[in-house]
Write a protein that holds these residues in place. Structure first.
Motif, mmCIF file in Angstrom:
data_model
loop_
_atom_site.group_PDB
_atom_site.id
_atom_site.type_symbol
_atom_site.label_atom_id
_atom_site.label_comp_id
_atom_site.label_asym_id
_atom_site.label_seq_id
_atom_site.Cartn_x
_atom_site.Cartn_y
_atom_site.Cartn_z
ATOM 1 N N ARG A 141 0.670 -1.223 0.004
ATOM 2 C CA ARG A 141 -0.017 0.148 0.001
ATOM 3 C C ARG A 141 0.739 1.380 0.022
ATOM 4 N N ASP A 142 2.155 1.285 0.556
ATOM 5 C CA ASP A 142 2.798 2.405 0.765
ATOM 6 C C ASP A 142 3.207 2.697 -0.697
ATOM 7 N N THR A 143 3.721 1.629 -1.401
ATOM 8 C CA THR A 143 4.509 1.696 -2.542
ATOM 9 C C THR A 143 3.409 2.122 -3.896
ATOM 10 N N VAL A 144 2.279 1.576 -3.450
ATOM 11 C CA VAL A 144 0.947 1.895 -4.613
ATOM 12 C C VAL A 144 0.530 3.338 -4.157
ATOM 13 N N ASP A 145 0.691 3.812 -2.924
ATOM 14 C CA ASP A 145 0.344 5.217 -2.902
ATOM 15 C C ASP A 145 1.159 6.218 -3.504
ATOM 16 N N LEU A 146 2.642 5.982 -3.451
ATOM 17 C CA LEU A 146 3.631 6.682 -4.190
ATOM 18 C C LEU A 146 3.388 6.809 -5.526
#
Length: 730
Positions: A141-146
């Motif tokens: 989720r952190d990667t997708v948010d970026l």
């Protein structure tokens, strides 16, 4: 139990060609699937004398009631058919890897009109592109948010998408520009799919193209004085670089590879895989399996490759697969992987450089995964209780053995023979109770055996005698021993200086109690606790008897341990042995061993106890051998400690000059009296000086000082390397 000869095919019936075979039980269930380059040669191995088969193979062929086979054209077809049948029939005797967790993937549903980015677990679906697996869902989720700043792909569920389309208002992500809002027609289906494909390309590791493109757009915007656009592009570039930094760079050449490592013992194996894409670790996963069949490391690798790539095609199979051992043969597996990918795949063992270093990291992860798996099993109270109950049932004990002691003998070709005693209470190691033995060949004034050759059986007899003589001595001293003591002389000489604690020197004085030495005794009565400590509050040596004695070995070692207990008149302690090669449990007076079920927690606990005893024994044996290698003439002087040895060497300069000194000259050394000086000279006189060194090129004798003993600051190099090559530790 079936006789394999009852269903053995007739000679000439089995073809000499590649194929896949299936063993079925009496209910026609498939219990084992295998492949072979030559069916005739492979199946003949199963119908040899049962005594020559591996115990797991023997169990399989005696469980089976029939065998059948299918002929194929090539070994690659055999590999594919074997994988299909294992998935279809789930045979009980085949290696089956199980995930130690359900790993999350970053998935893009390219099979939908408007592809969606989401976290997925479980079985893979057709038409969905997967990236990972990742260790944690929050990392995805952190990667997708970026990434959504640059690739605003839809992430909402079908219900939210339909509701937005119906109302004509996008969700919050649409308003903050982290979604292109195809639900309200801001972009067409084709434009949104193009965004999803770019998202997939970037996630797959093709990052350079997009970074360079955004940097060019940022520079162009700055030249045209569109500073707000340039600032936005700058932030997008920063977001992409931050997303890339979440995966460490491990290989400099932007390699796409999967690295696989295997950690195994007699019963289980753990597999760890690192997925490297674009030179970065993009995912990690692992499995643990029970060894239900006789397999090598190469076989484990082959089974893992089948499970890992059996459902994958295209770029999901990398260009390079690095493994710790190659399957035998490796060519069909490599050809099968090439077919799955559609282009050449390299299957090899890394030999040097960054790839070998990364493989060592993967191997450490595999070892930790196996250790963690075992720790979880050992720490579970219910599992430990079940294990103890299974042991009690198998050995026909009246109650569960809450205290188990295990003994092992270790030596190097008969030299430095030592033994270990480890203690498990309530299924957990009690390290404060561990003890180490130096094998002397005698108990008290009785010479048990002569010579220094290998004799594990007599060594085991000596260790059990010495340990339980101490137990009886404590019982007799406190008046708790009911026997008359006539058959055994319980003298102090019986065990003088023969036992060491886990972290001590020779056991001349009482052993200090560690903080946890009597931990766990809260449930005992006060008088029972008092019997386990002496007047100083220290725990009595060997005062607490076990309910079960386990020896590392088979029938001879068990018989020796039982004989020692019988000679001491002890008949309330059970004895068994665990043979490492076959994992069979031997009990006294039985010609055949007990075979505990493969999934038995009792067998697992016995194995842990045995392995711990072996580790403790071999560690002590190596330490003892290292001390012997470094020993010098002064080590033979009784009562001469390291401080006075160093003082003597500093005063005289070498052992050679010390040997030539007089008693009066030695007495000049601080702390050395006349009696000690006479003892030193006597010891040096009995010790022959070292042979002179010779220059091998000229034949000239080199006059040099005799080397100083260990601990003097001028230690000679240990001669252990040559002795290490003379034999193997046991």
């Amino acid at each position: 139990m079936a006789d394999p000869s009852s269903y053995r095919p007739k000679p000439g019936q089995i073809p000499d060609s590649p194929g896949v075979y299936r063993f079925r039980d009496e209910h026609r269930r498939v219990i084992y699937v295998g492949k072979a380059k030559s069916l005739r040669q492979r199946l003949a191995n199963y119908f040899q004398d049962l005594a020559g088969l591996h115990p797991r193979t023997r169990t399989m062929v005696t469980t089976a009631a029939s065998v059948e086979w299918t002929v194929v054209s090539t070994e690659v077809e055999a590999l594919q058919l074997e994988y299909s049948w294992i998935k279809e029939f789930d045979p009980r005797f085949n290696v089956k890897y199980r995930d130690d967790k359900s790993y999350p993937y970053l998935a893009v549903t390219m099979n939908e009109e408007f592809p969606r980015v989401q976290v997925m677990r479980g079985h893979k679906k057709k038409g969905v592109r997967y990236f990972g697996p990742y260790a944690h869902a929050w990392a995805i989720r952190d990667t997708v948010d970026l990434l959504l700043r640059v690739f605003p792909v839809r992430t909402c569920s079908a219900g939210v998408f339909k509701n937005a389309a119906r109302t004509g208002r996008p969700c919050l992500l649409g308003y903050i520009d982290k979604c292109s809002a195809p639900c309200v027609g801001r972009v067409s289906a084709e434009e949104h799919r193009e965004l999803a494909e770019e998202f997939c390309d970037f996630t797959a590791g093709r990052t350079g193209t997009y970074i360079r493109r955004l940097e060019k757009q940022m520079m162009d915007a700055a030249e045209e004085m569109e500073y707000e656009k340039a600032a936005r592009l700058r932030d997008d570039i920063g977001a992409l670089k931050k997303a890339m930094e979440k995966n460490a760079v491990v290989l400099a050449d932007a390699t796409d590879a999967d690295l696989m490592a295997v950690a195994e013992d007699e019963l289980e194996a753990a597999v760890q895989i690192f997925h490297v894409r674009g030179g970065r670790v993009r995912g990690q996963r692992g499995w643990v399996t029970d060894k239900v069949e006789a397999v090598t490391t190469g076989d484990l690798v082959e089974h893992a490759l089948q499970q890992l790539y059996g459902e994958e095609t295209g770029d999901s199979v990398p260009k390079e697969v690095l493994v710790p051992a190659l399957p035998d043969p490796a060519e069909p597996v490599q050809e099968w992987l090439t077919g799955r990918r559609g282009s050449n795949v390299s299957l090899r063992i890394p030999q040097r450089g960054d790839k070998k270093a990364l493989m060592e990291t993967v191997q450490r992860n595999a070892l930790q995964a196996l250790a963690l798996h075992k720790t979880k099993r050992a720490s579970d109270l219910t599992t430990r209780s079940r294990a103890l109950e299974e042991i009690a049932e198998a050995l026909d004990l009246d109650s569960a053995p809450l205290r188990i002691e295990c003994y092992d003998i270790s030596h190097l070709q008969g030299d430095d023979v030592v033994a270990s005693m480890v203690v498990f209470e309530d299924g957990l190691a009690r390290k404060s109770e561990y003890r180490r033995f130096q094998i002397k060949g005698r108990v008290g004034d009785t010479q048990i055996w002569h010579g220094s050759g290998q004799d594990d059986v007599r060594s085991m007899h000596e260790v059990i005698m010495r340990r339980f003589k101490r137990y009886l001595a404590e019982q007799e001293r406190t008046g708790e021993w009911a026997g008359d003591g006539s058959s055994v002389e319980l003298s102090a000489d019986a065990y003088e200086g023969s036992v060491e604690g886990p972290g001590e020197g020779r056991g001349e004085g009482p052993i200090e109690a560690s903080p946890g030495a009597v931990e766990g005794a809260a449930s005992e009565a006060d008088d029972a606790r008092a019997r386990l400590v002496d007047d100083t509050g220290r725990p009595k040596r060997f005062a607490y008897p076990p309910q079960l004695v386990v020896v590392d070995g088979g029938q001879p070692q068990v018989a020796a341990a039982k004989k020692a207990l019988d000679e001491l008149g002890i008949d309330d302690i059970a004895v068994c042995g665990l043979a490492k090669r076959l994992e069979e449990v031997w009990v006294p007076d039985e010609s055949d061993p007990l075979v505990l079920p493969r999934t038995s927690e009792g067998l697992y606990l016995l194995q842990r106890v045995r392995d711990e005893a072996h580790r403790f024994a071999i560690t002590y044996q190596r330490t003892k051998r290292a001390k012997r290698f470094k020993a010098g003439p002064l080590d033979e002087v009784p009562g001469l400690g390291d401080a006075r040895k160093q003082a003597l060497i500093r005063h005289f300069g070498s052992v050679k000059k010390l040997r030539a000194a007089t008693v009066e000259q030695i007495c000049e050394v601080p702390g050395v009296g006349r009696k000690t000086a006479e003892t030193i000279l006597g010891a040096l006189a009995r010790t022959a000086p070292a042979a002179p060194a010779v220059n091998t090129a000229t034949g000239e004798i080199i006059e040099d000082e005799e080397p100083a003993p260990a601990g003097s600051g001028q230690e000679a190099e240990a001669a252990g390397a040559s002795d290490e090559r003379r034999g193997q530790e046991t």
